[in-house]
Structure formats: structure tokens, C-alpha cells
Write a protein that holds these residues in place. Structure first.
Motif, short mmCIF file in Angstrom:
data_model
loop_
_atom_site.label_atom_id
_atom_site.label_comp_id
_atom_site.label_asym_id
_atom_site.label_seq_id
_atom_site.Cartn_x
_atom_site.Cartn_y
_atom_site.Cartn_z
N UNK A 133 0.79 -1.23 0.00
CA UNK A 133 0.00 0.00 0.00
C UNK A 133 0.82 1.27 0.00
N UNK A 134 2.10 1.16 -0.13
CA UNK A 134 2.93 2.36 -0.15
C UNK A 134 2.68 3.11 -1.45
N UNK A 135 2.75 4.39 -1.41
CA UNK A 135 2.58 5.19 -2.61
C UNK A 135 3.68 6.21 -2.72
N UNK A 136 4.40 6.33 -3.78
CA UNK A 136 4.33 5.52 -5.00
C UNK A 136 4.76 4.07 -4.77
N UNK A 137 4.27 3.14 -5.58
CA UNK A 137 4.56 1.72 -5.38
C UNK A 137 5.95 1.34 -5.86
N UNK A 138 6.96 1.70 -5.06
CA UNK A 138 8.35 1.48 -5.48
C UNK A 138 8.71 0.01 -5.55
N UNK A 139 9.57 -0.30 -6.49
CA UNK A 139 10.18 -1.62 -6.52
C UNK A 139 11.64 -1.43 -6.93
N UNK A 140 12.56 -1.85 -6.06
CA UNK A 140 13.99 -1.66 -6.35
C UNK A 140 14.40 -2.61 -7.46
N UNK A 141 15.08 -2.10 -8.45
CA UNK A 141 15.63 -2.96 -9.49
C UNK A 141 17.08 -2.58 -9.74
N UNK A 142 17.82 -3.53 -10.29
CA UNK A 142 19.22 -3.28 -10.59
C UNK A 142 20.10 -3.74 -9.46
N UNK A 143 21.36 -3.95 -9.76
CA UNK A 143 22.27 -4.50 -8.75
C UNK A 143 23.42 -3.57 -8.44
N UNK A 144 23.41 -2.38 -9.05
CA UNK A 144 24.52 -1.47 -8.78
C UNK A 144 24.36 -0.90 -7.38
N UNK A 145 25.30 -1.23 -6.51
CA UNK A 145 25.23 -0.77 -5.12
C UNK A 145 26.65 -0.48 -4.66
N UNK A 146 27.11 0.74 -4.88
CA UNK A 146 28.52 1.02 -4.63
C UNK A 146 28.85 1.22 -3.17
N UNK A 147 27.86 1.13 -2.29
CA UNK A 147 28.15 1.48 -0.91
C UNK A 147 28.56 0.27 -0.11
N UNK A 148 29.76 0.34 0.42
CA UNK A 148 30.24 -0.76 1.24
C UNK A 148 30.11 -0.35 2.70
N UNK A 149 29.59 -1.27 3.49
CA UNK A 149 29.37 -0.93 4.89
C UNK A 149 30.66 -0.95 5.68
N UNK A 150 31.55 -1.83 5.29
CA UNK A 150 32.78 -1.96 6.05
C UNK A 150 33.93 -2.17 5.07
N UNK A 151 34.78 -1.15 4.91
CA UNK A 151 35.85 -1.28 3.91
C UNK A 151 36.82 -2.42 4.24
N UNK A 152 36.82 -2.89 5.49
CA UNK A 152 37.75 -3.97 5.85
C UNK A 152 37.41 -5.27 5.15
N UNK A 153 36.16 -5.38 4.71
CA UNK A 153 35.74 -6.61 4.06
C UNK A 153 36.34 -6.77 2.66
#
Lengths: 387, 1001
Positions: free
Chosen positions: B483-503
């Protein structure tokens, strides 16, 4: 033969073992390290030992760097005795057939081979020329020399810097710049590499042969044109143990003027003539012959390009013996290898560092036997390497 | 030596070199950097992407790809295929138009630029008059309509780019035909959009920036209708039946206009702001496509509420009751829809969206609109690439296991085949299966099928699960709540954010025979993984390796060690970690090697190296290589980098302080300022005077990071005596040291219990002190020792243990061959002394002759800091060939280079693209594909009114060229009459030249 010649060398006994070579003959005897006597006594002793009482001799010895240095006065005689470690190796020549060019740096260990790489520098290397004799080198070493005067244009200067593995920095900087060349299309501005700065007290400054704004044309026979500043820097560093730079001096007034085809006279040693002596403090100005140029004007010896003398790697085997890597017999050079006592001045520091590192970083799995092995090897003092 | 070699031998060697080596840059893998334009040809089934750097790339079916580069270094702003042709037009941001074609040559199509054109306005006109803003490739295939910023529409004949001045639609003509009452003669502004009537190719709709749209008849040269929209226009879509026009506007609204009928002014049927109430962002593109039964599909890009979701990159798809706002992770460049059916006029089947960092294709015919996995253009950089590793000739079994592990990860993808099918892939099947492994900043390792032209993702391994990190792995997957508006849907795999650079993954080593993998990371972690086809729950035991070994005076200021999860973790099928070593200090791992036969892993950092037995899970050896005088290594890499939090806090304080001080010391300031200025000026002057200079100083033993371990190597060779070969470990450091250890492995039956031991055997200090970048042992024949298990699997000749082995030490400056077991110098190549370049990357490769199958040589492939590639022969260490490859300024490109075992290599040309190159004359992987002229539909081949004869002729020769080329090929294939082929080709090239001349006129 002297009856003492079998006595093992031992510093505490104060005896110096002497091995003297004249022609194909060897003589062994010993001298008192603390009472070596005078040069003329020594000279007569040599004539006596070799049974050549009336032959004029030129006496030379191999110093720790493997260089052939002359003995012709009390000072360098004493010096020779004091540095003998443990054997003093003498080389006698008849004065009339003496090969003066044999004296100098690396002269004993230099492989006598014609190497084609040198063709880069001397296309006419096969032409035999009598060496130019300025005077005999004393017991100091050249720090620099001007070479190939006879084949270079008068506006250029080829300078060789001898590093000798010493701690003294080469001591100069290079920069990008532009130079004007004469081309078939007329004058053209081309990029070039220039000396930008001298480090005070550095080797380069001491020679007086290189100056700020000199254009660098070649490094060890390879043209630097079309090479980047970083490339030229890396080339110079890679060749730093035996660096030969061809420059076009910014100041063209001190150029060497060639007289005819053969012997060239030095007019270039100039103000830096005493730099060598001042650096090697043990030379005695009093006994030195009046004209002592620090730079030997000589030609470039092709084989020096390939010479590895300052480039020998150090190998530590597990049983503690550390030796500079000798050239394998399968290598391209075919001349017999002449062993050297000390490969390098700064090896000592390196090895100490290595040793201390070994001690500090005790290996987790190293058995005690191994460690004791290392301990034992540390005490060994046969060679320079003190592992 | 040269002098003594006879001339004959020399030329013989030259000939062999030509048979062995050849340099080609073959394919660019990955996603183009900074794409700026998208085009699609439904008839060719090819998509085209233009980039900011002026490249143009065409993709069809998997393996069909072409690349072109504009000479101008200008961004491509628009790409348009000419309908039913193999030509396409590009518009660059320098306002030049370029004509490209796919021309068959030797049975393979090539992308060629065949013409260029810049509009010239009337003399004295401002440049805006001719600045192209909209392009329409008319369906007749020979007209190009160019709308400009000045509001004019120029008509140009293609492919020759000849202006048809008499047919231009000037702004005056249009304003005269618009009734006065429309907004009181407002300025119409630039041409925003040009659309052709789908059912009547004589009618063209011109949309002006201010909102007015005019339907223009090309035959009668007059306006038929006008659409009086009042909002700033963003895009226009003419529905397929020709009855309606949709316009989208900058306020986030779109309108539907009825254009059928004879009324000169269209009526607005509908106006809607889909995400309305609050102010919305513009809808930049609108497409509506009918379905056979049921409501049409509507695609809108943008239009989000400005305040709350203005930063989202969305495309809304509305079909019947389904409404989804596809939410992309990067900016949308453009999109199009692929339709089914023979004429590509059927149901919408797939939505293709080009966003700044990836290409996303959505299957519109499967429930839930899943994403279709792309066979090419995959975003390599979905998390930044930190390292790569290539493994050649993967055994089929391992290949299939990796594939099946990957298949389980990709269940959310659509099962439908790739919708783009253009062209034929004529490239021969790759001779072997090759894997490229990339390590990423987020701790993942991606497995790519690098056998052929398409770099296809196979499997993704994540190492983050082993450790406790702040992030919740399910963080990114939070889907929009009901029921959220706008009805978002995440697509794509580009995610440049790393939570922990040590990994971040720094080193990878895979044994292709045993399926053991080891990866090492930024915080000194080394994981050993095993391929398991079942999911497993297990605890990963951590072993700490104290590399300092009691070294004093050390202060590590870098990051802390990663915390390990102590409870059992469930690992999905695939590579599962079973052992973990953590270096102390937790510095980045700089070297890593696995020996699956001996079950040993060796690793190195800037402090030392260690040897780990992964069967018994204990450290066999730890050696500190740290130089006590090396302060930099002692303090750690991050000592100079403050934490962001800290530096932010400080800078705030500084601002506050400076504000305070400004108020306080108002009086004194003038003098102080003057002083500071003077100082600054002096500094600047000094900087200008001092040119860039380099100090000539040999390396000293005290230089920084001399203890950093650069390379590690396992070899079964003669380390201590010449009659018994033993396992050995070799390590090379930055300071030019080589350490050799003799390994004692217990017999197989008690391998599990008896300890493995390592004894120091040799140390070599290279006098030139350059970093050791490679160590290699050559067998009695002078060939490199085979990899572990290679002989056991009958895939390599067993090494020659009779002749004496030799050791090759590769430093940044020299290649040196030593004898074994007594180490003495045998041969060398001083690269830096003669060339001034330094070795950056080195690999061992087998070069097969392209003339005979049975001849080949081993060689070293070398990349220098100058960006040059060399091949160095083995065992003679002689330079063979040299090719310039990478710009020397491109440091990251040089650092990213990885070599294959067959003379190929990869390097990053951008964060998202690998360039593939080949040094081998035999082993070349390059696209070979053929695109044929589409069979023309009857409507397109209708006799057209062609105003001038010359152009008819040109068209004719063009067709002749293509058809005759095909005929020739057939002929040649049938009769193998090469003579015939050659003759014809000359005539063809002549024709070609004529044609080009025409085009240039």
C-alpha cells in the motif's frame, strides 16, 4: 722460498702474509704488520725474493675492492700493509712493459671480453689505442672520469660516476625542459632532460663535471630522447652503481679541445681536482705527485657495461655461509672468475641488518638446532658477512 | 651476441615471433563508462549506446557486439537507427551528426563511420538556430528531420547528409499557421520532440519547448493541426493507431490529445498528474503501447513528488490495475520497449532501461515483471573492483558445479531468453572454459565466464557472513510495504556502498582441480573455502598469525581486526569457508598462494608472511620481514587518514573558531592578512620557479615498506642438494629480498596428525634492491613448473627433474636466472637500466604458434609502468616483443591488469569495464558477428518520391554493394574461387570510394 710461508694468517701474530706475483711466478713470504719498514727496503726485498736484482719494477697490490693500486712510496706501502686482510697480494711488472691502464677501479676483476652492448658507446672499440698516461693513480680511487673524449663531439661530455657502494649520495636532480636542435628543417625545439639541482656535498657536485642546466643526452649509452623524466630517473637509479651520463654542458667554455687524433690532454679537471683526495682522507698530500687529477681521462671500457661487480646479490645459505653470488660457469662469459675478498662496502651494514632481523624475528617453528646454527654462523668472521 | 648470429637464424627467429605473438585489443567487457545515449532498431534487433567519451557500442544477441569511436572527444547525446537500414546517426554535443554503418567484410560486419555533417544556418544567424535538439529518422529511411534550439526543423537527406532547404520547416512558417488566440503569440522556444504519425508517414508532429505541438504535412508543407498545450513540454508520443498524442510535461503531468478528425485544433481528452497533489518533477519520457486485448501499457520516466521522492530514479509502468514505480540506483539515461511479433508491432515483451551504471531489462510478459539477466553489459562495478584473478581451462566438473551454485542464486531472474536477438554470432566456440574472478570492496567475489566475448556472471560469493559487521545483509532488500505510494520496486544490482571497507577482497587464488579457493582481504583476513553442493551450517574457526614476532617499537594505528561470528553460520551451496587466518597486525594482505596438493596456504602483508596448514588448521610458519627503521610500515596505512567523523568534527570546530576569531580580532586582521598574503605569494612564486624534478638516488635499505611481501610461490625443486627435490616456499619482498624455506610434509597416511614443518634454507638479497614481483622455478627443460595437481590430472607434462632446475627472480627492474640448488647468477635482463621502465605485472603464458599446432613456447607476459606490454622468453630471459597498451598516466588501469595462461589479459579501462587484449597470435577472443540488412517490409519499399536523381543512384549503388557482397561470399564459398573474390573486391572497394566521395560532397 721463505720458510714462513705456511704460517696461517693471524692478525694477533702481527704477521702479514704476502703473495707476490711476477710474470708467472709466485712468491710467498710474510712481513711484520707493525714494523713494515720503508718502501725502498721492501722494494729490494721483492727484487731479492724474485731474484731479479736489476729489474726496474712497478709494484701494485689488490686492495679490498679488488682494485689494483700502486705501491711506490712509504705511505702507500704502509697503507697496503695495513689493509691486507689477511693476504697482501702483490703484482709486479717490469717498468718498461708496464700496463698503466691496469691500475684503477675494478681493474683486477673486470672481465676482459668484448661485449657488443658497448658498441652503443664505441663503434670502433676494436681499434687499439695506446692508453693516455697522465700519471700514476695514487692510493685513492677515482670518483669520476671523463671518458670517450676522442669519439664524442667537443660540445658533449661523457661522465662516469663511481659509486663504490659507499653511502655518499649521487646527489643530483633532473627535470624536464626544452632544448634547441639543428634539424634538416632548421632549428627545432625539442623536449629534453636537464640537471636541475646539485645536492651540496654529493658525489655529482664533488666531481665538478656536472652542473645545473646541463642537458642529459644518454644514460649508460642509451639515448634519453623520447623518454619521460620518470623513465630517465629509473634508468639512472638502475645504473647508479656505475652511472655514465653523456651531457651537453650548459657552460661550453670548459670543453675539452682535442689535439689531433691521438692523445687528448685534460683541461677539464679544473677546480675539482682535489675532491677525490679530500674525500679519502687517508691519502697524504705531501707525497703525492704535484699534478694529481682526480679524474682519469680514459676511454669507456665496453665490458664495464656488463660488469656486475657492484651488482652482486647476496645469498645466505642455511648453514650460515654467506657468499656474494659468483657468476655461474654456464654464463655467457668464459673468462675465469677471479674471486674477490669483499664484494661491496655496504654489504656489512646489510648483513648486520639481516642478521639482526633474523634474531629479532625468531621463527616460530625454527628448531633450537637451527637457531644454534644461526648463532654459530653469526660468529663466523671468515668473510665480510657476519652471519 | 647479435653479431655472431647468422642472418638466417635472425630472420628465422623473427618469423617464429610473428607466428607466436600478435597484439590486439579485442573486446571491452562490462558496462560502458558514463553512457549518455540509447538507441534501438526493432528491425535489426540491435541496441546502441553512446558514451560521454564519444564511443558508440552496438549489441544484439549474445556475442554480437560492435564498437566505434568518434574522432571528436565529445559526448554522444542521441543515437537513432535509420528505420529498416543498417545505418545509424549519432548526435554529439559539439552539434555534429555522424553516420555509421555496419558493413560486411570477409563475412563479418564492421561498424564504420561513413559520413559527418554539421548544420549550417543562414549567414549571420545565431548559433542557436542550428543547434540540434531533436532528431527524427523518418521511416522512409532517407530523411532526417532535425529540430533545433531556434525552433526550426531542417530536413536532411541521408545517408549523404544533403540539406533539402526547400523542405525546411522554419519557425515563421509554423507561427503563421497557428491561430492568433494561442497564448498571444508566445515564443515557441526550441523543438523538444519530433514524432512521425505511425499510420501516415507524411505527417510529423513538432513539439516546442513551450508546449505547443504542431502536426505538419511534409507533402503540402503546411500545418494541419495544432495542440495547444500550455505546460513546458518534455516528450511526446503518438499512439499506434495515430488517433491520439500523449504529451508529458515538466510539472509531472501528462495529457492525452485526440488528433483524429478534421478540427485544426486538438482537444485535450485527459490530463493527469500521476503522483499528484504536491509538486512533482517532470515526466521526461512517455510511451504508450497497446496490447491485443485489454488496456495498453503506459511507461513514464520521472514524475515523482519533488519534496519526498525527488531524488529517486524511477520509471513507472502502468498496465490495467498494475502500477509499479521501478526504482533504479542510478540516473536514468533512456529506455525503450521491445515488442513481440514478426514486424515487432505486437505485445510489449520487455522494457529495456539504460541507467547510468547498468542496463536493466524487465520481462513484461511474466507475472511480477521479473528482471532478465543480461548476457553482456553487466555492471562489473556493482561494488568497486579491488582485485582480479584469472583461471584458464577450468575442468568441466568444477564449471558445472559453479554454474549450478550460481543458478540457485539467480532464481529471481526471469526464465525468458534474452530479448535482443540481432545479428549472427560467427565467433567460433571458445576453445576452453575460462574463469575470471573479481574481488570487490563489499567482500564479495564474483565468478565470470570469461571464455568468450560475453563476460557472463556465473556465481557470486559473499564473505561478509563470516564476520560481525554493523550492516544487516537484508538491508538492501527491503521492498516497499503493502500500500505504499508511489509503489516502489527496487531494481538493478549497482550498489557502490560498502558498509565496512575492511571486508574488501585483495587477493584471490583458486585451485581449479580441487575446488579449493582462498581469498584475502583488507583487514588481514584469509579465508579458505571449499566447493560444496549442499547448504551447510558451520562455525568458521579463526587462527591468528602474529606477524610481528615480538618486533619492538611497533605501533599499529590502522583499522582493527574483523570480529568473527562465533555462532554457526548457514552457508548456501557454493564455496563455503571452513578456515580463517587473521593477521596481526591486521594489515592488507599483499600476497596469497594456495597449494591444494600439500593443503597449504601462504599469505603475506607489509609485516611478514605466514604458512598455514588448512588440513590441520594451524600455522606452520610465521616470519616477520619488517625493517625496524621503516616507520611507515610500523604505523599502518591509515595513520594519516583521520576518521571521517573526527575530521568533520574538527572542520566544524575550525569554522566556528574562525567565525569567533573574525569578530574578535577585527582590527588586527588587515596587517595579518597582508602578511599571510605575502607569504602565500612567495610560496606560489617558489612553486612556479621549481619545476618538476626527480632526485637521482639509489634505493637504500631504509626505504619504506621494504618488508612488504610482494610475491609467494610454492615449488617442488632442488633447494638444498641436487639429488633430492623437496617442497619449498619462496617469498619476495619490496626490499629485494627472497626467502626460501624447505617444507617437510608428512606422508599422506599421517598427513592429518604429523606436523608440517618449514626450515629456512636460503635468503637472497638483490643488490639493486628493487621489489621482487615474481618468483618462478624452471625445470630441467627450462619450462616453468606445472601448477599443483596439474600433473596428477594429466593436464601437464610432469616437470623434468633430471636436469638442473633454475630459479627466476623477477624484480621491478630485472629478470634474473639463478642456478639451483647452489644459487648463482646465470643470466639476466636489466629492463630498467636499458629502457627506464619498471615491471608492474608479470605472468607466465604459453604461446602457441598460429601456423602449426604442435609448436609453442613458454614466455613471461610483462606490463611495465609505462603501460607497455613485453613478452620475455623463457628460460633465456630475452625481450621478444613490445607493444604499447595502456597510457602511462592510467595508473589504475595498469594496476588492474591480469594475465591469462594463454597470452591474453584484462585491464580496467574504467571502473566498470575490462578491456581484453591478446598477445598471442593463436589465442584471440574477439567478437565476430554479421548483421544483415533487414528484409524490407512492403510499406517501406513503396516507391518513394525522390527529388533528385543522384541520390537515387547512390542508393542503388549502396544496395548493389551490399547484395553483391553477399553474392560474392556465397560464390566464393561454393566454388572457392579466390581469384574471383579478389577481382570483385577491388571493384567493390572502388565503388566504396565513389560512394564515400559522394557522401563527402
Amino acid at each position: 722460498m721463505n720458510k714462513n710461508h705456511r704460517v696461517p694468517s693471524n692478525r694477533t701474530l702481527g704477521a702479514v702474509e704476502v703473495k707476490s706475483k711476477f710474470g708467472a711466478e709466485f712468491r710467498r713470504f710474510s712481513l711484520d704488520r707493525f714494523k713494515p719498514g720503508r718502501f725502498d727496503e721492501f722494494y729490494r726485498l721483492l727484487q731479492h725474493m724474485h731474484r731479479i736484482p736489476n729489474v726496474d719494477l712497478l709494484v701494485g697490490y689488490a686492495d679490498v675492492h679488488g682494485d689494483l693500486l700502486p705501491i711506490n712510496n712509504d705511505d702507500n706501502y704502509r697503507k697496503a700493509i695495513s689493509v691486507a686482510d689477511p693476504v697482501l697480494r702483490l703484482f709486479l711488472q717490469r717498468k718498461e712493459e708496464a700496463d698503466y691502464s691496469a691500475f684503477g677501479l675494478d681493474s683486477l676483476t673486470r672481465p676482459k671480453k668484448t661485449v657488443l652492448a658497448a658498441m652503443l658507446l664505441r663503434p670502433d672499440a676494436n681499434r687499439k689505442k695506446p692508453p693516455v698516461i697522465i700519471s700514476l693513480p695514487r692510493d685513492f680511487r677515482p670518483v669520476s672520469s671523463i671518458i670517450d673524449v676522442d669519439i664524442l663531439p667537443e660540445t658533449h661530455r661523457r661522465v662516469r660516476l663511481y659509486k663504490h657502494g659507499q653511502e655518499k649520495p649521487l646527489g643530483f636532480y633532473i627535470r624536464d625542459g626544452s632544448s634547441v636542435r639543428v634539424t634538416p628543417q632548421g632549428l627545432e625545439k625539442v623536449p629534453g632532460i636537464f640537471i636541475s639541482r646539485m645536492v651540496p656535498g654529493g658525489l655529482a657536485e664533488g666531481t665538478g663535471l656536472l652542473a645545473v642546466n646541463d642537458e642529459v643526452l644518454e644514460v649508460n649509452g642509451i639515448e634519453v630522447q623520447a623518454k619521460s623524466l620518470d623513465q630517465v630517473t629509473d634508468m639512472m637509479i638502475a645504473n647508479s652503481h656505475n652511472l655514465i651520463v653523456t651531457v651537453k654542458p650548459a657552460n661550453q667554455r670548459n670543453n675539452i679541445v682535442r689535439s689531433g687524433g691521438g692523445g687528448a690532454a685534460s683541461r677539464s679537471s679544473g677546480h675539482s681536482s682535489d675532491s677525490g683526495t679530500s674525500f679519502y682522507g687517508y691519502s697524504s698530500p705531501g707525497t703525492a705527485v704535484a699534478t694529481t687529477p682526480a679524474h682519469i681521462i680514459q676511454n669507456f671500457h665496453p665490458e664495464e657495461l656488463e660488469s656486475d661487480e657492484d651488482d652482486e646479490d647476496l645469498v645466505v645459505e642455511v648453514d650460515g655461509e654467506a657468499v656474494p653470488i659468483p657468476r655461474a660457469s654456464s654464463a655467457s662469459c668464459t673468462i675465469p672468475f677471479i674471486p674477490r675478498y669483499v664484494p661491496h662496502l655496504d654489504l656489512r651494514t646489510t648483513n648486520e641488518a639481516l642478521a639482526s632481523r633474523n634474531n629479532a624475528g625468531s621463527l616460530g617453528t625454527l628448531s633450537t638446532a637451527d637457531r644454534s646454527l644461526e648463532g654459530r654462523s653469526l660468529e663466523e668472521d671468515g668473510t665480510v658477512i657476519t652471519l | 651476441m647479435k653479431r655472431f648470429r647468422r642472418h638466417g637464424q635472425e630472420s628465422q627467429r623473427e618469423r617464429i615471433k610473428q607466428e607466436l605473438y600478435g597484439f590486439n585489443k579485442t573486446v571491452e567487457h562490462g558496462f560502458p563508462h558514463q553512457p549518455s545515449a540509447l538507441g534501438f532498431s526493432p528491425s535489426l534487433q540491435l541496441l546502441a549506446i553512446g558514451t560521454r567519451s564519444g564511443a558508440i557500442k552496438l549489441y544484439g544477441g549474445p556475442g554480437v557486439e560492435f564498437m566505434g569511436l568518434h574522432d571528436e572527444n565529445a559526448a554522444v547525446t542521441q543515437v537513432h537507427f535509420l528505420p529498416h537500414q543498417v545505418e545509424l546517426v549519432t548526435l554529439l554535443d559539439d552539434n555534429s551528426l555522424h553516420m555509421w554503418t555496419l558493413r560486411a567484410h570477409h563475412g563479418v560486419s564492421e561498424l564504420l563511420e561513413i559520413g559527418r555533417f554539421t548544420l549550417t544556418g543562414p549567414p549571420g544567424a545565431p548559433p542557436s538556430v542550428t543547434c540540434v535538439t531533436a532528431v527524427l529518422a523518418h521511416s522512409s529511411g532517407d530523411l532526417l528531420l532535425l529540430g533545433t534550439e531556434g525552433g526550426h526543423v531542417f530536413v536532411v537527406k541521408v545517408p549523404g547528409f544533403r540539406e533539402l532547404e526547400e523542405r525546411n520547416i522554419s519557425l515563421e512558417k509554423v507561427t503563421n499557421s497557428v491561430p492568433e488566440e494561442y497564448g498571444g503569440r508566445r515564443i515557441l522556444e526550441h523543438v523538444e520532440s519530433l514524432q512521425e504519425n505511425p499510420v501516415n508517414q507524411r505527417q510529423v508532429l513538432i513539439g516546442y519547448g513551450r508546449g505547443l505541438m504542431v502536426i505538419w504535412d511534409l507533402d503540402s508543407q503546411s500545418a494541419i493541426k495544432h495542440i495547444p498545450a500550455t505546460q513546458q513540454l518534455e516528450s511526446v508520443w503518438w499512439t499506434e493507431d495515430g488517433g491520439h498524442v500523449l504529451s508529458s510535461h515538466s510539472d509531472g503531468s501528462y495529457c492525452r490529445w485526440k488528433v483524429a478528425g478534421d478540427d485544426p485544433q486538438s482537444e485535450q481528452e485527459k490530463s493527469e498528474v500521476p503522483y499528484g497533489h504536491f509538486p512533482c518533477k517532470a515526466i521526461s519520457k512517455i510511451i504508450q503501447l497497446p496490447t491485443e486485448q485489454g488496456p495498453p501499457f503506459l511507461f513514464l520516466s520521472g514524475g515523482m513528488p519533488r519534496a519526498s521522492y525527488g531524488d529517486r530514479h524511477c520509471i513507472s509502468v502502468i498496465h490495467s490495475k498494475t502500477h509499479v514505480a521501478l526504482d533504479f540506483t542510478s540516473r536514468i539515461i533512456d529506455f525503450f520497449v521491445i515488442r513481440d511479433g514478426p514486424g515487432h508491432t505486437g505485445e510489449p515483451s520487455a522494457l529495456v532501461v539504460l541507467v547510468e551504471e547498468e542496463l536493466v531489462v524487465i520481462d513484461l510478459q511474466t507475472e511480477g515483471w521479473p528482471v532478465i539477466q543480461t548476457p553482456y553489459l553487466v555492471p562489473l562495478h556493482c561494488s568497486a573492483i579491488t582485485c582480479s584473478h584469472h583461471v584458464s581451462a577450468i575442468p568441466l566438473k568444477l564449471w558445472e558445479r559453479v554454474l549450478s551454485a550460481g543458478a540457485l542464486q539467480n532464481t529471481h531472474y526471469s526464465k525468458k531468453p534474452w530479448p535482443m536477438t540481432g545479428g549472427q554470432n560467427l565467433a567460433p566456440d571458445p576453445p576452453q572454459r575460462d574463469l575470471l574472478l573479481t574481488g570487490h570492496e563489499d567482500g564479495t567475489v564474483r565468478f565470470w565466464d570469461a571464455s568468450g566475448v560475453c563476460l557472463y556472471p556465473m556465481y557470486k560469493l559473499s564473505t561478509a557472513g563470516v564476520f560481525l559487521t554493523d550492516s544487516d545483509p537484508n538491508d538492501n532488500l527491503n521492498q516497499g510495504t503493502e500500500g505504499e505510494w508511489p509503489p516502489f520496486r527496487k531494481v538493478g544490482c549497482f550498489d557502490p556502498y560498502s558498509d565496512d571497507p575492511r571486508l574488501g577482497i585483495q587477493k584471490i587464488h583458486l585451485c581449479k582441480y580441487s575446488g579449493y579457493l582462498t581469498v584475502a582481504g583488507t583487514a588481514g583476513q584469509i579465508l579458505v573455502l571449499e566447493l560444496n553442493d549442499e547448504a551447510a551450517e558451520q562455525t568458521v574457526e579463526a587462527t591468528v598469525a602474529d606477524l610481528l614476532q615480538g618486533q619492538e617499537g611497533f605501533r599499529w594505528k590502522g583499522h582493527t581486526r574483523l570480529e568473527v561470528r562465533e555462532e554457526p553460520v548457514t552457508f548456501p551451496p557454493g564455496f563455503q569457508p571452513f578456515a580463517l587466518v587473521q593477521c596481526q597486525p591486521p594489515a592488507v594482505v599483499t600476497a596469497l598462494t594456495l597449494h591444494s596438493e600439500w593443503k597449504l596456504v601462504t599469505f603475506g602483508t607489509s609485516h611478514g608472511f605466514g604458512l598455514y596448514d588448512y588440513q590441520q588448521k594451524n600455522n606452520v610458519l610465521v616470519r616477520c620481514t619488517l625493517n625496524p627503521s621503516d616507520q611507515l610500515a610500523m604505523e599502518g596505512p591509515l595513520s594519516r587518514v583521520k576518521s571521517i567523523k573526527k575530521s568533520l568534527r574538527q572542520s566544524f570546530r575550525r569554522i566556528r573558531r574562525s567565525r569567533v576569531s573574525l569578530r574578535k580580532h577585527h582590527v588586527n586582521n588587515a596587517a595579518k592578512l597582508q602578511q599571510a598574503n605575502a607569504r602565500l605569494e612567495a610560496e606560489l612564486a617558489e612553486m612556479e620557479l621549481a619545476p618538476v624534478q626527480r632526485k637521482i638516488e639509489p634505493r637504500s635499505p631504509d626505504d619504506s615498506f621494504t618488508g612488504l611481501v610482494r610475491t609467494l610461490y610454492f615449488a617442488d625443486t632442488f633447494l638444498s642438494d641436487s639429488s633430492h627435490n623437496t617442497p619449498s616456499l619462496w617469498a619476495g619482498t619490496n626490499g629485494g629480498s627472497v626467502f626460501a624455506y624447505q617444507l617437510r610434509l608428512p606422508p599422506v597416511e599421517c598427513r592429518g596428525e604429523d606436523p608440517v614443518t618449514a626450515h629456512p634454507a636460503k635468503e637472497i638479497q638483490l643488490m639493486h634492491r628493487a621489489p621482487v614481483v615474481g618468483i618462478l622455478v624452471l625445470d630441467g627443460h627450462g619450462s616453468p613448473l606445472p601448477e599443483p595437481l596439474e600433473v596428477a590430472h594429466d593436464l601437464a607434462r610432469s616437470p623434468d627433474m633430471q636436469g638442473s632446475h633454475s630459479l627466476l627472480v623477477i624484480s621491478e627492474e630485472q629478470f634474473k636466472v639463478f642456478t639451483l640448488p647452489k644459487v648463482s647468477a646465470k643470466m639476466k635482463l636489466k629492463l630498467t637500466a636499458i629502457d627506464g621502465s619498471r615491471v608492474r605485472r608479470v605472468g607466465v603464458a604459453w604461446f602457441g604458434s598460429n601456423r602449426t599446432d604442435d609448436y609453442g613456447e613458454s614466455g613471461l607476459t610483462v606490463l611495465t609502468n609505462q603501460g607497455d606490454l613485453h613478452v620475455v622468453s623463457l628460460p633465456g630471459v630475452k625481450l621478444q616483443v613490445q607493444y604499447p597498451c595502456i597510457r602511462r598516466e592510467d595508473v589504475s588501469g595498469i594496476a588492474s591488469c591480469v594475465f591469462t595462461k594463454h597470452g591474453q589479459g584484462f585491464y580496467l579501462i574504467s571502473p566498470s569495464e575490462f578491456e581484453r587484449f591478446s598477445l598471442s597470435a593463436r589465442c584471440v577472443v574477439e567478437p565476430r558477428s554479421l548483421v544483415e540488412v533487414p528484409s524490407q517490409t512492403p510499406s517501406a519499399t513503396l516507391p518513394r518520391a525522390l527529388p533528385d536523381g543522384a541520390s537515387v543512384e547512390r542508393r542503388y549503388t549502396h544496395c548493389f554493394y551490399k547484395s553483391s557482397a553477399r553474392r560474392v561470399m556465397e560464390h566464393a564459398l561454393l566454388n572457392d574461387e579466390s581469384e574471383y573474390l579478389r577481382n570483385n573486391q577491388t571493384t567493390l572497394t572502388e565503388l566504396n570510394l565513389n560512394q564515400l566521395q559522394h557522401l563527402c560532397e
